[in-house]
Design an enzyme around this catalytic site. Structure first.
Site, short mmCIF file in Angstrom:
data_model
loop_
_atom_site.label_atom_id
_atom_site.label_comp_id
_atom_site.label_asym_id
_atom_site.label_seq_id
_atom_site.Cartn_x
_atom_site.Cartn_y
_atom_site.Cartn_z
N ASP A 1 44.96 54.74 3.90
CA ASP A 1 44.73 55.62 2.51
C ASP A 1 45.38 56.98 2.95
OD1 ASP A 1 43.85 56.03 -0.18
OD2 ASP A 1 42.03 54.58 0.31
N GLU B 1 48.73 53.35 -5.75
CA GLU B 1 47.49 53.00 -7.03
C GLU B 1 47.81 53.94 -7.89
OE1 GLU B 1 42.78 54.28 -7.71
OE2 GLU B 1 44.20 55.52 -6.97
N HIS C 1 36.34 50.05 -4.08
CA HIS C 1 35.26 51.04 -3.97
C HIS C 1 35.15 51.82 -5.17
CE1 HIS C 1 39.15 53.33 -3.45
NE2 HIS C 1 38.46 54.49 -3.59
N ASP C 2 36.13 51.75 -6.09
CA ASP C 2 35.74 52.27 -7.64
C ASP C 2 35.36 51.47 -8.61
OD1 ASP C 2 36.78 54.84 -6.27
OD2 ASP C 2 38.89 54.08 -7.10
N ASP D 1 46.92 56.67 -2.74
CA ASP D 1 45.94 57.28 -3.79
C ASP D 1 46.56 57.72 -5.10
OD1 ASP D 1 43.01 57.65 -4.28
OD2 ASP D 1 43.62 59.77 -4.82
O1 ISL Z 1 39.67 56.65 -14.35
C1 ISL Z 1 39.69 55.86 -13.32
C2 ISL Z 1 38.67 55.28 -12.83
O2 ISL Z 1 37.64 55.34 -13.43
C3 ISL Z 1 40.97 55.89 -12.68
O3 ISL Z 1 42.03 56.01 -13.52
C4 ISL Z 1 41.24 56.90 -11.50
O4 ISL Z 1 42.18 57.73 -11.55
C5 ISL Z 1 41.48 56.22 -10.16
O5 ISL Z 1 40.29 55.41 -10.27
C6 ISL Z 1 41.58 56.98 -9.02
O6 ISL Z 1 40.97 56.66 -7.76
C7 ISL Z 1 41.30 57.29 -6.64
O7 ISL Z 1 41.43 58.78 -6.54
C8 ISL Z 1 40.26 59.55 -6.89
C9 ISL Z 1 39.13 58.89 -5.78
O8 ISL Z 1 37.96 59.34 -6.37
C10 ISL Z 1 39.12 57.40 -6.04
O9 ISL Z 1 38.12 56.91 -5.06
C11 ISL Z 1 40.37 56.82 -5.55
O10 ISL Z 1 40.38 55.35 -5.50
C12 ISL Z 1 40.59 60.84 -6.46
O11 ISL Z 1 41.20 60.82 -5.15
#
Ligand code: ISL
Ligand code: CA
Length: 558
Positions: free
Chosen positions: A98, A254, A329-330, A199
Site C-alpha cells: 500500500d 484507489e 478494509h473500508d 491510496d
Molecule cells: O468516502 C470514502 C469512504 O467512505 C472514500 O471516498 C474514501 O476517500 C476512501 O475510502 C479513502 O480510503 C483510503 O484512504 C484513507 C484510509 O482511511 C482508508 O482506509 C483508505 O483505504 C486515508 O488514508
C-alpha cells in the site's frame, strides 16, 4: 496490446492487523502473515495486497505513515518483512504494498519540521495557507468529519488534511516532495516487491486557488472535489517515467471521484500511468446522495448496480483495465450488505452467488480476507464498540449536530462501519478463532464456530472451495480475461445476467439476488451448454424458475 500477467491475476487483500497474530498481543503481524501464505496460495490467488505495514502512530490504522522505510513495531521488523517477501515469492505469490502518499502522519519528521516555522526548509512539503476572512481557507471537509483545515497558532496558518488532522496532505506541487516519494518507491521496488496499491491517488493534485465547493450533507465541500486536479496526470506520468516503467509491476490506484472517462487515462492500457483503478461508483449505489454513507442506507437497487458495472465494463473495454471488488478494509461485508446472512443456507448460497457475479466480469478481481469464507458483518449493539475513526467521526457529527436521532444514526453505523471488515480473520472454531492466543484488538465474530477456514477447507461444498474454483476458472479460460461483455435483462429487479464473448465462445452468467424463487427460463442457445460452476450443484435446465440466490455459469463453444 498483448495480455499483461496481472490481467489474469486474482489479488488477495491482507489487512495485517486482523489477519494472524503470532505472539499473543492480539494484533496481527508479519510473522503471522508468513505462516498463512500457503493458505492464500491454496485459494489460488497469485498477488497479495498488503494494507500498510509501515511505521505509524496508528491514528488511521497505518494509513498515517511516520516512516515510509520502516516497519510498524507491532507488526515486526524489516527482517520479518524480507522473510515474508521471500516466502511469498517461493510460493509464486506477488506482493503489492500500500502506498499512502496523498498524506503522511503528522509525526513524520517532514511534518515535525514543517510545522516549526514558516521558513523551515520542509514548510512547503505540506499545504499551508493563510486564514480567509478570519477562518479556514475554504470550505473543504475532512472525510472523517468536520473541516479539512487545522489552525496552527504558532505560525497563524492552516494546514490541509483531507482525512484526520494527524494526516496532513503532502504538497505534490513541490518537486522535492515528488523526488522523495519516487526515491522511496524505487527503494521498495529494488527490494523486490511487485507493485503498489496507491491510496486515494486521485486526490494528489489540488486546485491551488482552493475555491469553495458545493457543500454536501455534512455542510462541507466533499474531499472528492479534489479528485482529478489540474496536474494529476502529469504527476502520475512522471511517477511512471521515473519509477514504474523500470519494473514489470502491478499498480492499482484507489480513485474516489473518478468516472469512466478519467479512468481511461489513469488505467490506459498503453501503460503510461497505472495498471488499473478502484472505482467507487458501484459501492456507492446504496449510499444516500444527500446524507452520505453514514447518514442513511438505501436498499439495493439492482438495476442501478447493473447499469453502473455494465457501463464500466463496456466503457473500459479495449482501452483501459479495471479492478473488480465487493469488499476491502473500508467496506462492510458483502454477504450482509447485498446477499443475506439471515440463515446459514442463505449466507452460503448468497456468498457464492456474489462471488460468481463479480468473478466472471472483465478486470482483475480482489478478494478481501475472509470474503472467501463468506464472513459477515459483526452484530454490534452499541456505538461504544466502534473504534473506526471514519464511521465514528461521522456518526458523532450527525448526533451532535442533531441531523439524525441517535438510534437511527446507530442503525446506519452498525451496517456501514469499516470495523465490519476489521474483525479478526476466522481460522478455526476455537475461542479466538485461531487469530490470537491473547485478547484480539477487535472482537471475534460469534459465528466463527461455523464460519472458519478449517471447517471450510474440510468441506468440498464450502464458500472457500467455490472461490477456489472461480479463481481456477479464470486461469483456465481466456474468455474470462478477454471476452467482451453484454448485459442482459437490464431492468430485471432480481437477476443479474450477462454474457462474455470471445470468437465462437460464449459464457452466460446468471445470478439471482433474491431470497425467493424467481421466474426465469434459460435461453435456448444455452440448453446444451457446459456448466462451469453453480452454487446448487446440478442446474435445472428446464425449470421455470431460479432458486433463492441461485447462480451459475454456462459455456458454449461452436
Ligand atoms: O468516502 C470514502 C469512504 O467512505 C472514500 O471516498 C474514501 O476517500 C476512501 O475510502 C479513502 O480510503 C483510503 O484512504 C484513507 C484510509 O482511511 C482508508 O482506509 C483508505 O483505504 C486515508 O488514508
Ligand atoms: Ca502480534
Amino acid at each position: 496490446m498483448s495480455e499483461r500477467w496481472w490481467q489474469r491475476s486474482v489479488v488477495y487483500q491482507v489487512y495485517p492487523r486482523s489477519f494472524q497474530d503470532s505472539n499473543g498481543d492480539g494484533i496481527g503481524d508479519l510473522k503471522g502473515i508468513t505462516s498463512r501464505l500457503p493458505y492464500i496460495a491454496e485459494l489460488g490467488a497469485d498477488v497479495i495486497w498488503l494494507s500498510p505495514v509501515y511505521q505509524s502512530p496508528n491514528d488511521d490504522n497505518g494509513y498515517d505513515i511516520s516512516d515510509y522505510q520502516a516497519i510498524m513495531e507491532e507488526f515486526g521488523t524489516m527482517e520479518d518483512f524480507d522473510e515474508m517477501l521471500a516466502e511469498a515469492h517461493r510460493l509464486g505469490l506477488h506482493i503489492v504494498m500500500d502506498l499512502v502518499v496523498n498524506h503522511s502522519s503528522d509525526e513524520h519528521h517532514w511534518f515535525v519540521e514543517s510545522r516549526k516555522s514558516k521558513d523551515n526548509p520542509y514548510r512547503d512539503y505540506y499545504i499551508w495557507r493563510d486564514p480567509k476572512d478570519g477562518g479556514a481557507p475554504n470550505n473543504l471537509g475532512s472525510c472523517f468529519g468536520g473541516t479539512a483545515w487545522e489552525y496552527d497558532e504558532a505560525s497563524g496558518q492552516y494546514y490541509l488534511h483531507l482525512f484526520s488532522k494527524k494526516q496532513p496532505d503532502l504538497n505534490w506541487e513541490n518537486e522535492k516532495v515528488r523526488d522523495e516519494i519516487f526515491t522511496m518507491m524505487d527503494w521498495w521496488m529494488q527490494k523486490g516487491i511487485d507493485g503498489f496499491r496507491m491510496d486515494v491517488i486521485s486526490l494528489i493534485s489540488k486546485d491551488q486557488s482552493f475555491p469553495d465547493y458545493e457543500p454536501d450533507a455534512s455542510g462541507f465541500g466533499n474531499h472528492r472535489e479534489c479528485a482529478n486536479g489540474p496536474r494529476e496526470h502529469e504527476f502520475l506520468r512522471e511517477m511512471n517515467r521515473r519509477v514504474l516503467s523500470k519494473y514489470d509491476c502491478i499498480t492499482v490506484g484507489e480513485c474516489p471521484g473518478v468516472g469512466i472517462e478519467e479512468a481511461k487515462e489513469y488505467a490506459n492500457i498503453d501503460g503510461s500511468e497505472l495498471s488499473m483503478v478502484f472505482e467507487f461508483d458501484h459501492v456507492s449505489v446504496d449510499v444516500d446522495p444527500d446524507l452520505g454513507r453514514y447518514g442513511k442506507v438505501v436498499p439495493l437497487d439492482l438495476p442501478k448496480l447493473k447499469s453502473i458495472l455494465s457501463s464500466w465494463q463496456t466503457g473500459l473495454q479495449g482501452k483501459a483495465w479495471n479492478s473488480l471488488f465487493w469488499e476491502n478494509h473500508d467496506q462492510p461485508r458483502v454477504v450482509s450488505r447485498w446477499g443475506s446472512d439471515a440463515t446459514e443456507e442463505f449466507r452460503e448460497k448468497s456468498a457464492k452467488m456474489l462471488g460468481t457475479c463479480l468473478h466472471m466480469l472483465q478486470g482483475t478481481p480482489y478478494v478481501f480476507q475472509g470474503e472467501e469464507l463468506g464472513m459477515t458483518n459483526y452484530p454490534w449493539t452499541s456505538a461504544d464498540e466502534i473504534v473506526d475513526c471514519e464511521s465514528k467521526g461521522n456518526y458523532l457529527h450527525f448526533v451532535k449536530e442533531g441531523i439524525l436521532p441517535e438510534a437511527e444514526a446507530f442503525d446506519v453505523l452498525r451496517q456501514q462501519t469499516r470495523d465490519n471488515a476489521r474483525t479478526p480473520m476466522q481460522w478455526d472454531a476455537s475461542e479466538m478463532a485461531g487469530f490470537t492466543t491473547g485478547t484480539p484488538w477487535r472482537p471475534v465474530h460469534p459465528n466463527h464456530t461455523t464460519v472458519n477456514a478449517e471447517t471450510e477447507l474440510a468441506d468440498p461444498n464450502s464458500v472457500f472451495h467455490y472461490y477456489q474454483k472461480l479463481i481456477a476458472l479464470r486461469k483456465q479460460y481466456d474468455i474470462i480475461t478477454n471476452g467482451s461483455f453484454e448485459l442482459l435483462e437490464a431492468d430485471h429487479p432480481d437477476l443479474f445476467v450477462y454474457t462474455r464473448t470471445l470468437g465462437d465462445e460464449k459464457l452466460l452468467t446468471v445470478c439471482s439476488f433474491s431470497g425467493k424463487p424467481v421466474a426465469w427460463k434459460m435461453p435456448a442457445a444455452f440448453a446444451a451448454a457446459e456448466t462451469l460452476i453453480s452454487n446448487y450443484g446440478e442446474i435445472r435446465t428446464d425449470a421455470e424458475e431460479l432458486r433463492p440466490y441461485e447462480a451459475y455459469v454456462l459455456r458454449i463453444a461452436e
